[in-house]
Design a protein around this motif. Structure first.
Motif, PDB file in Angstrom:
ATOM      1  N   GLN A 197      39.956  30.263  28.049  1.00 55.30           N
ATOM      2  CA  GLN A 197      40.653  29.200  28.791  1.00 55.30           C
ATOM      3  C   GLN A 197      42.164  29.128  28.529  1.00 55.30           C
ATOM      4  O   GLN A 197      42.625  28.498  27.580  1.00 55.30           O
ATOM      5  CB  GLN A 197      40.052  27.845  28.468  1.00 55.30           C
ATOM      6  CG  GLN A 197      40.386  26.779  29.485  1.00 55.30           C
ATOM      7  CD  GLN A 197      39.576  26.971  30.766  1.00 55.30           C
ATOM      8  OE1 GLN A 197      38.360  26.978  30.727  1.00 55.30           O
ATOM      9  NE2 GLN A 197      40.238  27.156  31.887  1.00 55.30           N
ATOM     10  N   THR A 198      42.911  29.757  29.397  1.00 57.12           N
ATOM     11  CA  THR A 198      44.367  29.802  29.270  1.00 57.12           C
ATOM     12  C   THR A 198      44.969  29.425  30.624  1.00 57.12           C
ATOM     13  O   THR A 198      44.421  29.795  31.665  1.00 57.12           O
ATOM     14  CB  THR A 198      44.810  31.235  28.893  1.00 57.12           C
ATOM     15  OG1 THR A 198      44.200  31.593  27.662  1.00 57.12           O
ATOM     16  CG2 THR A 198      46.318  31.343  28.752  1.00 57.12           C
ATOM     17  N   LEU A 215      42.866  34.307  36.989  1.00 56.87           N
ATOM     18  CA  LEU A 215      41.706  33.578  37.483  1.00 56.87           C
ATOM     19  C   LEU A 215      41.075  32.773  36.363  1.00 56.87           C
ATOM     20  O   LEU A 215      40.854  33.304  35.270  1.00 56.87           O
ATOM     21  CB  LEU A 215      40.658  34.546  38.039  1.00 56.87           C
ATOM     22  CG  LEU A 215      41.021  35.257  39.326  1.00 56.87           C
ATOM     23  CD1 LEU A 215      39.981  36.303  39.651  1.00 56.87           C
ATOM     24  CD2 LEU A 215      41.131  34.252  40.464  1.00 56.87           C
ATOM     25  N   ASN A 216      40.778  31.528  36.644  1.00 57.11           N
ATOM     26  CA  ASN A 216      40.168  30.652  35.653  1.00 57.11           C
ATOM     27  C   ASN A 216      38.712  30.394  35.995  1.00 57.11           C
ATOM     28  O   ASN A 216      38.389  30.048  37.125  1.00 57.11           O
ATOM     29  CB  ASN A 216      40.900  29.303  35.622  1.00 57.11           C
ATOM     30  CG  ASN A 216      41.765  29.171  34.400  1.00 57.11           C
ATOM     31  OD1 ASN A 216      41.547  29.851  33.403  1.00 57.11           O
ATOM     32  ND2 ASN A 216      42.750  28.299  34.468  1.00 57.11           N
ATOM     33  N   ASP A 217      37.838  30.564  35.043  1.00 58.63           N
ATOM     34  CA  ASP A 217      36.457  30.130  35.172  1.00 58.63           C
ATOM     35  C   ASP A 217      36.287  29.001  34.166  1.00 58.63           C
ATOM     36  O   ASP A 217      36.058  29.238  32.977  1.00 58.63           O
ATOM     37  CB  ASP A 217      35.498  31.285  34.871  1.00 58.63           C
ATOM     38  CG  ASP A 217      34.040  30.893  35.069  1.00 58.63           C
ATOM     39  OD1 ASP A 217      33.731  29.684  34.963  1.00 58.63           O
ATOM     40  OD2 ASP A 217      33.219  31.784  35.322  1.00 58.63           O
ATOM     41  N   THR A 218      36.447  27.775  34.652  1.00 53.20           N
ATOM     42  CA  THR A 218      36.469  26.641  33.721  1.00 53.20           C
ATOM     43  C   THR A 218      35.113  26.417  33.061  1.00 53.20           C
ATOM     44  O   THR A 218      35.038  25.959  31.924  1.00 53.20           O
ATOM     45  CB  THR A 218      36.913  25.360  34.444  1.00 53.20           C
ATOM     46  OG1 THR A 218      36.080  25.168  35.587  1.00 53.20           O
ATOM     47  CG2 THR A 218      38.358  25.457  34.890  1.00 53.20           C
ATOM     48  N   ARG A 219      34.018  26.753  33.771  1.00 60.55           N
ATOM     49  CA  ARG A 219      32.689  26.527  33.189  1.00 60.55           C
ATOM     50  C   ARG A 219      32.460  27.442  31.986  1.00 60.55           C
ATOM     51  O   ARG A 219      31.862  27.050  31.002  1.00 60.55           O
ATOM     52  CB  ARG A 219      31.599  26.755  34.239  1.00 60.55           C
ATOM     53  CG  ARG A 219      31.625  25.733  35.369  1.00 60.55           C
ATOM     54  CD  ARG A 219      30.415  25.898  36.246  1.00 60.55           C
ATOM     55  NE  ARG A 219      29.212  25.404  35.584  1.00 60.55           N
ATOM     56  CZ  ARG A 219      27.970  25.777  35.908  1.00 60.55           C
ATOM     57  NH1 ARG A 219      27.779  26.648  36.880  1.00 60.55           N
ATOM     58  NH2 ARG A 219      26.934  25.293  35.273  1.00 60.55           N
ATOM     59  N   THR A 223      39.573  32.932  31.087  1.00 61.48           N
ATOM     60  CA  THR A 223      40.679  33.258  31.990  1.00 61.48           C
ATOM     61  C   THR A 223      40.853  34.770  32.013  1.00 61.48           C
ATOM     62  O   THR A 223      40.879  35.413  30.962  1.00 61.48           O
ATOM     63  CB  THR A 223      41.986  32.603  31.523  1.00 61.48           C
ATOM     64  OG1 THR A 223      41.782  31.183  31.433  1.00 61.48           O
ATOM     65  CG2 THR A 223      43.115  32.879  32.508  1.00 61.48           C
ATOM     66  N   THR A 224      40.938  35.298  33.217  1.00 61.03           N
ATOM     67  CA  THR A 224      41.087  36.743  33.390  1.00 61.03           C
ATOM     68  C   THR A 224      42.399  37.023  34.105  1.00 61.03           C
ATOM     69  O   THR A 224      42.700  36.408  35.129  1.00 61.03           O
ATOM     70  CB  THR A 224      39.926  37.311  34.227  1.00 61.03           C
ATOM     71  OG1 THR A 224      38.684  36.949  33.615  1.00 61.03           O
ATOM     72  CG2 THR A 224      40.016  38.823  34.314  1.00 61.03           C
ATOM     73  N   PHE A 225      43.170  37.931  33.533  1.00 63.48           N
ATOM     74  CA  PHE A 225      44.405  38.374  34.179  1.00 63.48           C
ATOM     75  C   PHE A 225      44.212  39.808  34.655  1.00 63.48           C
ATOM     76  O   PHE A 225      43.625  40.636  33.929  1.00 63.48           O
ATOM     77  CB  PHE A 225      45.578  38.318  33.198  1.00 63.48           C
ATOM     78  CG  PHE A 225      45.919  36.930  32.732  1.00 63.48           C
ATOM     79  CD1 PHE A 225      46.625  36.060  33.551  1.00 63.48           C
ATOM     80  CD2 PHE A 225      45.516  36.476  31.487  1.00 63.48           C
ATOM     81  CE1 PHE A 225      46.924  34.768  33.130  1.00 63.48           C
ATOM     82  CE2 PHE A 225      45.813  35.190  31.053  1.00 63.48           C
ATOM     83  CZ  PHE A 225      46.520  34.334  31.878  1.00 63.48           C
TER      84      PHE A 225
END
Lengths: 239, 81
Positions: A197-198, A215-219, A223-225
Motif C-alpha cells: 500500500q503506497t 495501480l492500487n489494490d486497497t483490499r 501497490t504495483t508500479f
C-alpha cells in the motif's frame, strides 16, 4: 535538412510518438481492466486441460519473460492440476512462471483458458508477491469461485498469513510471446515493482508524460508500479 | 532523469532518459542488473571502489538501479539505449 526532409522527420516522430502513446495506453488499459467488472464470454471455468500446457513449451515460454542471462538460472514453475509445481530448480533466486487468466487477465476474461502471460520474479518478489498468485491458483484449481478466492486472499493478507511485499520486489515481463487476453492480446515489454500500500503519487505515477503506471489494490494492501522498457527479452526493439 | 539537455557520458549520444532507484544493498543480481539484454543497470552509490578507498567499507551499503525509459520528459520519443 530541407523542408521535405523536415516534413518526413516530423511525420516519423509523430508516428513513433503515437505508437509509444498507444503502448502506454495498452499497458494502462490492461492493468486497469483487471479491476473492472464486465460481462464475459467466459462465465465459468473451462475444463482444466484447456489451461494446461506441454511441459517443455511452458518452460520455454516462462523463460522468455526475462533476458536469457537471467532466466537460464531461474527456477521454473509449471501449472499442474492442483497448482504450480517446480519443473526446473534455479540458482539465482529468480522464479519464472506462465500466469493464467485468474491472476493476469481482466475480470471479463477471468476464466479465459487461452491467456498465457510469462513473468519472472526476483527473489524478493518470489518470497512475497508470488505467494499470493500461487495460493490463488491453488484455490481456483480446488474449485473455489472468484469471490471465494478473493475473500480468502484478503483474509490471509490481513492475518499476515501472506506476507507484505519485500523491499526491492520486482519482476520482468518482456516476452514477445504469450497471450494477454482477447481485449489486450499482447502486453508491451515492461518491468513491475511491488509495494505494500503506497500512494502512486509518491512515484509520480499516472501523470502526463510520466513513464510510470501505478495501480492500487486497497483490499490486498498492494501497490504495483509498471514501467515500459524499450526491448523484448531477446534484445530486439519492442517498438 | 528525463531531460533532453543532460550530458551524462562521452559515449554514444551522451544522454538517455532513465529512472533511478536507490536500494540499501549491494546486490546487483537482486534485480538482474548488468546482465546481457537486461534493461536494468546497477552501480554502487558511492561510485568509487571500496578496494581503492578502504574507508568506504564502513559506509552503509547502497546501490543505484537505473532503468532506461523510452521518452524524454516532454513526451517525445527517445532513441533506444
Amino acid at each position: 535538412m530541407n523542408s521535405q526532409e523536415e516534413n518526413d522527420a516530423d511525420k516519423n516522430l509523430g508516428a513513433i510518438a503515437i505508437k509509444r502513446f498507444a503502448l502506454l495506453v495498452v499497458l494502462a488499459t490492461a492493468y486497469q481492466a483487471m479491476a473492472q467488472d464486465a460481462t464475459t464470454a467466459y462465465p465459468n471455468m473451462a475444463p482444466i486441460e484447456q489451461y494446461l500446457m506441454d511441459r517443455t513449451a511452458e518452460i520455454a515460454l516462462a523463460r522468455g519473460a526475462a533476458p536469457e542471462s537471467i532466466s537460464r538460472d531461474a527456477e521454473i514453475l509449471v501449472l499442474g492440476r492442483h497448482g504450480f509445481e517446480t519443473a526446473v530448480k534455479g540458482k539465482n533466486g529468480f522464479v519464472c512462471i506462465v500466469e493464467r487468466s485468474w491472476t493476469s487477465a481482466p475480470d471479463a476474461e477471468f476464466w479465459n483458458p487461452k491467456v498465457r502471460t510469462p513473468i519472472c520474479f526476483n527473489a524478493a518478489a518470489a518470497r512475497s508477491y508470488l505467494l499470493r498468485n500461487l495460493k490463488r491458483t491453488g484455490l481456483i484449481l480446488a474449485g473455489r469461485t472468484k469471490a471465494q478466492v478473493d475473500e480468502t486472499i484478503v483474509a490471509a493478507v490481513d492475518k499476515k498469513e501472506l506476507p507484505a511485499m519485500e523491499p526491492g520486489a520486482m519482476c520482468y515481463m518482456m516476452s514477445k510471446q504469450g497471450y494477454g487476453g482477447d481485449s489486450v492480446k499482447h502486453w508491451p515489454a515492461h518491468l513491475m515493482f511491488f509495494y505494500s500500500q503506497t500512494d502512486p503519487a509518491t512515484w509520480g505515477a499516472g501523470l502526463p508524460d510520466s513513464p510510470i503506471l501505478g495501480l492500487n489494490d486497497t483490499r490486498e494492501h498492494l501497490t504495483t508500479f509498471a514501467i515500459a522498457v524499450q526491448r523484448w527479452s531477446d534484445g530486439t526493439e519492442s517498438r | 532523469m528525463m531531460s533532453k539537455s543532460s550530458y551524462l557520458t562521452d559515449n554514444g549520444d551522451h544522454n538517455g532518459p532513465h529512472l533511478m532507484f536507490y536500494e540499501t544493498s549491494r546486490d546487483d543480481a537482486a534485480w538482474g542488473a548488468n546482465l546481457t539484454n537486461s534493461p536494468v543497470l546497477s552501480v554502487n552509490y558511492w561510485y568509487v571502489s571500496a578496494q581503492a578507498y578502504p574507508q568506504l567499507k564502513t559506509f552503509p551499503p547502497m546501490s543505484v538501479f537505473l532503468v532506461g525509459v523510452d521518452k524524454w520528459s516532454d513526451g517525445t520519443p527517445a532513441p533506444p539505449m
